[in-house]
Design a protein around this motif. Sequence first.
Motif, PDB file in Angstrom:
ATOM      1  N   TRP A   1       7.405  14.458 -15.601  1.00  0.00           N
ATOM      2  CA  TRP A   1       7.820  14.334 -17.005  1.00  0.00           C
ATOM      3  C   TRP A   1       6.886  13.368 -17.728  1.00  0.00           C
ATOM      4  N   THR A   2       6.614  12.233 -17.124  1.00  0.00           N
ATOM      5  CA  THR A   2       5.761  11.224 -17.746  1.00  0.00           C
ATOM      6  C   THR A   2       4.361  11.763 -17.972  1.00  0.00           C
ATOM      7  N   ALA A   3       3.816  12.450 -16.981  1.00  0.00           N
ATOM      8  CA  ALA A   3       2.470  13.004 -17.107  1.00  0.00           C
ATOM      9  C   ALA A   3       2.394  13.989 -18.263  1.00  0.00           C
ATOM     10  N   SER A   4       3.456  14.780 -18.439  1.00  0.00           N
ATOM     11  CA  SER A   4       3.449  15.742 -19.546  1.00  0.00           C
ATOM     12  C   SER A   4       3.484  15.024 -20.885  1.00  0.00           C
ATOM     13  N   GLN A   5       4.216  13.917 -20.963  1.00  0.00           N
ATOM     14  CA  GLN A   5       4.282  13.148 -22.206  1.00  0.00           C
ATOM     15  C   GLN A   5       2.940  12.471 -22.508  1.00  0.00           C
ATOM     16  N   LEU A   6       2.292  11.949 -21.476  1.00  0.00           N
ATOM     17  CA  LEU A   6       1.013  11.272 -21.675  1.00  0.00           C
ATOM     18  C   LEU A   6      -0.084  12.247 -22.085  1.00  0.00           C
TER      19      LEU A   6
ATOM     20  N   GLY B   1      10.522   4.934 -24.117  1.00  0.00           N
ATOM     21  CA  GLY B   1      11.023   5.918 -23.164  1.00  0.00           C
ATOM     22  C   GLY B   1       9.961   6.337 -22.169  1.00  0.00           C
ATOM     23  N   ILE B   2       8.748   6.558 -22.640  1.00  0.00           N
ATOM     24  CA  ILE B   2       7.646   6.931 -21.751  1.00  0.00           C
ATOM     25  C   ILE B   2       7.323   5.779 -20.792  1.00  0.00           C
ATOM     26  N   SER B   3       7.273   4.569 -21.325  1.00  0.00           N
ATOM     27  CA  SER B   3       6.983   3.393 -20.494  1.00  0.00           C
ATOM     28  C   SER B   3       8.052   3.192 -19.430  1.00  0.00           C
ATOM     29  N   ALA B   4       9.312   3.397 -19.814  1.00  0.00           N
ATOM     30  CA  ALA B   4      10.412   3.249 -18.867  1.00  0.00           C
ATOM     31  C   ALA B   4      10.298   4.263 -17.736  1.00  0.00           C
TER      32      ALA B   4
ATOM     33  N   GLU C   1       0.443  14.878 -24.086  1.00  0.00           N
ATOM     34  CA  GLU C   1       0.778  15.499 -25.370  1.00  0.00           C
ATOM     35  C   GLU C   1      -0.257  15.102 -26.433  1.00  0.00           C
ATOM     36  N   ALA C   2      -0.721  16.102 -27.176  1.00  0.00           N
ATOM     37  CA  ALA C   2      -1.709  15.820 -28.225  1.00  0.00           C
ATOM     38  C   ALA C   2      -1.142  14.924 -29.313  1.00  0.00           C
ATOM     39  N   SER C   3       0.173  14.980 -29.505  1.00  0.00           N
ATOM     40  CA  SER C   3       0.812  14.192 -30.569  1.00  0.00           C
ATOM     41  C   SER C   3       1.006  12.725 -30.201  1.00  0.00           C
ATOM     42  N   LEU C   4       0.752  12.372 -28.939  1.00  0.00           N
ATOM     43  CA  LEU C   4       1.003  10.995 -28.512  1.00  0.00           C
ATOM     44  C   LEU C   4       0.165   9.998 -29.305  1.00  0.00           C
ATOM     45  N   ALA C   5      -1.066  10.339 -29.599  1.00  0.00           N
ATOM     46  CA  ALA C   5      -1.934   9.423 -30.359  1.00  0.00           C
ATOM     47  C   ALA C   5      -1.336   9.109 -31.715  1.00  0.00           C
ATOM     48  N   ASP C   6      -0.726  10.106 -32.349  1.00  0.00           N
ATOM     49  CA  ASP C   6      -0.097   9.875 -33.652  1.00  0.00           C
ATOM     50  C   ASP C   6       1.108   8.946 -33.507  1.00  0.00           C
ATOM     51  N   VAL C   7       1.882   9.123 -32.446  1.00  0.00           N
ATOM     52  CA  VAL C   7       3.052   8.263 -32.219  1.00  0.00           C
ATOM     53  C   VAL C   7       2.604   6.820 -32.011  1.00  0.00           C
TER      54      VAL C   7
ATOM     55  N   THR D   1       0.825  -1.208   0.000  1.00  0.00           N
ATOM     56  CA  THR D   1       0.000   0.000   0.000  1.00  0.00           C
ATOM     57  C   THR D   1       0.867   1.269   0.000  1.00  0.00           C
ATOM     58  N   LEU D   2       1.763   1.328  -0.956  1.00  0.00           N
ATOM     59  CA  LEU D   2       2.683   2.461  -1.053  1.00  0.00           C
ATOM     60  C   LEU D   2       1.968   3.679  -1.621  1.00  0.00           C
ATOM     61  N   VAL D   3       2.384   4.837  -1.178  1.00  0.00           N
ATOM     62  CA  VAL D   3       1.795   6.103  -1.613  1.00  0.00           C
ATOM     63  C   VAL D   3       2.463   6.536  -2.911  1.00  0.00           C
ATOM     64  N   THR D   4       1.664   6.785  -3.942  1.00  0.00           N
ATOM     65  CA  THR D   4       2.178   7.203  -5.239  1.00  0.00           C
ATOM     66  C   THR D   4       1.752   8.640  -5.530  1.00  0.00           C
ATOM     67  N   PRO D   5       2.481   9.342  -6.402  1.00  0.00           N
ATOM     68  CA  PRO D   5       2.087  10.712  -6.755  1.00  0.00           C
ATOM     69  C   PRO D   5       0.687  10.760  -7.341  1.00  0.00           C
ATOM     70  N   ASP D   6       0.011  11.862  -7.133  1.00  0.00           N
ATOM     71  CA  ASP D   6      -1.342  12.040  -7.649  1.00  0.00           C
ATOM     72  C   ASP D   6      -1.386  11.817  -9.155  1.00  0.00           C
ATOM     73  N   GLY D   7      -2.317  10.970  -9.585  1.00  0.00           N
ATOM     74  CA  GLY D   7      -2.534  10.747 -11.000  1.00  0.00           C
ATOM     75  C   GLY D   7      -1.729   9.615 -11.602  1.00  0.00           C
ATOM     76  N   LEU D   8      -0.733   9.092 -10.880  1.00  0.00           N
ATOM     77  CA  LEU D   8       0.146   8.077 -11.478  1.00  0.00           C
ATOM     78  C   LEU D   8      -0.626   6.795 -11.777  1.00  0.00           C
ATOM     79  N   LEU D   9      -1.283   6.230 -10.781  1.00  0.00           N
ATOM     80  CA  LEU D   9      -2.000   4.978 -11.004  1.00  0.00           C
ATOM     81  C   LEU D   9      -3.206   5.171 -11.913  1.00  0.00           C
ATOM     82  N   GLU D  10      -3.786   6.350 -11.869  1.00  0.00           N
ATOM     83  CA  GLU D  10      -4.936   6.628 -12.734  1.00  0.00           C
ATOM     84  C   GLU D  10      -4.534   6.681 -14.203  1.00  0.00           C
ATOM     85  N   SER D  11      -3.243   6.867 -14.473  1.00  0.00           N
ATOM     86  CA  SER D  11      -2.751   6.940 -15.850  1.00  0.00           C
ATOM     87  C   SER D  11      -2.322   5.580 -16.394  1.00  0.00           C
ATOM     88  N   LEU D  12      -2.477   4.547 -15.592  1.00  0.00           N
ATOM     89  CA  LEU D  12      -2.064   3.226 -16.041  1.00  0.00           C
ATOM     90  C   LEU D  12      -2.751   2.788 -17.336  1.00  0.00           C
TER      91      LEU D  12
END
Length: 319
Positions: free
Chosen positions: A299-304, A261-264, A306-312, A160-171
Motif C-alpha cells: 500500500w505504501t509503495a503504491s502511495q509513494l 497516513g503514508i508516513s504511519a 502516485e503522480a499526485s504525491l508531489a502536489d500533496v 539485520t532484519l530482512v525487509t520487503p524489497d524496495g522498503l529501505l530504498e524508499s526512505l
Amino acid sequence: MHEAPVADSELAKKMTAVVCRAPLLAGHAVEWRQLLGGLTHITYLLYTEAGDKYVVKFLSREMEELRLAIPSESVVQNTQFAGESGVGARVLFSLPDLPAIVIEFLDGKTLSASEVRQPAYIIRIAHAVRRLHKHTPLMATQSDVFSFLDRYLQVVAEHTLVTPDGLLESLPAVRQIQHALSCNGLDATPCNNDLVPANMIDDGRHIRLIDYDYSGMNDPMFDIGNLAMEADFDGDQLANLCEAYLGARDPIQCARAQLFGISAQYTWCLLLIAMDELLDVPASKTFSYREEATRRWLWTASQLSEASLADVIDIAARV
C-alpha cells in the motif's frame, strides 16, 4: 474461582494476582476470556458472578525492552488521562509490577472499516478525536511518528532484519514527506497514535477511543491521517474528516493528514517486521506479522509512486 482456558500458565498466575489484589475484584468468582485483535499487549474480558465486566490488559515488557513501544508506565498514565477526558475507558486499578491495568468495560459496538467510512460516523469520530485532543491532560511522552520511525530503523539495522524489497530504498521519499510535514505544524496535543477502527467503540451516545499503547503528545493531524489510512478513506472522505475535526475546510492540513497516513504506514511496516523476527511469541495462528508488514508495504509503495504525491507535498509545505 473458575478459570477459563488461558494459553500461558504465567499469564494465568498474573490474572490470579490481579483478581486477588484489585479491591473491586477481591472475593469475587470470575471467568475470563482473551480479547483478540491487539498486537502489542494481551487483553482479557473478565466477568464476575454478579454480572460485572472489566477489561484486564497485561503490558508487554518485551515490546518495551526491544524499544518497539512506549514504556509501560506511560501506557498506564496515558490510558488513565484518556479515561479522564471521557473519550477513553477509565483505569480502575493498576499493578505496575506485573505490569497490568484493570479498565472500565465499554458496552457498545466495535466499529469496522466500512462503518468508519460512513458519513455520519466520520462526523462523530472527528468530534471524538477532537474531544480527546482538547480534554485529555497533557501526556508526559512525546510520540511523533518520525521518532518511532528512527527507532525502528535502528532496530532493523542492529538486528539485520530482512525487509520487503524496495522498503529501505524508499526512505528518501519518506524523508521528503517528513520535511514537508515540518511546515504548518499544529501545537502538539495528547494523541492516541493508533486509531484503527477496532479501537473505536460506539456506546450508543458517543464514540469511545481505546488502546493507548503508542500514545503521547503529537501533532493532532497525525491521528486524523493515521485513521484515514487505516480505514482506507478516499480523498473526499479524508476531506470530510478534516473539515469535521477542524471546523472548516483546510487544504493544507488535509494534505498534511494524507502525508501522515503514508508516513504511519511506512513506520508500522518496520514495526511489524521487528515484531515478526524478534518477539518470542507469534501473534496468533491466524495472523502473521510478516504478511501484514508486506500488505502495508505494498500500500505504501503504491502511495509513494502516485503522480499526485508531489502536489500533496507542495500543498502541505505551502507558506
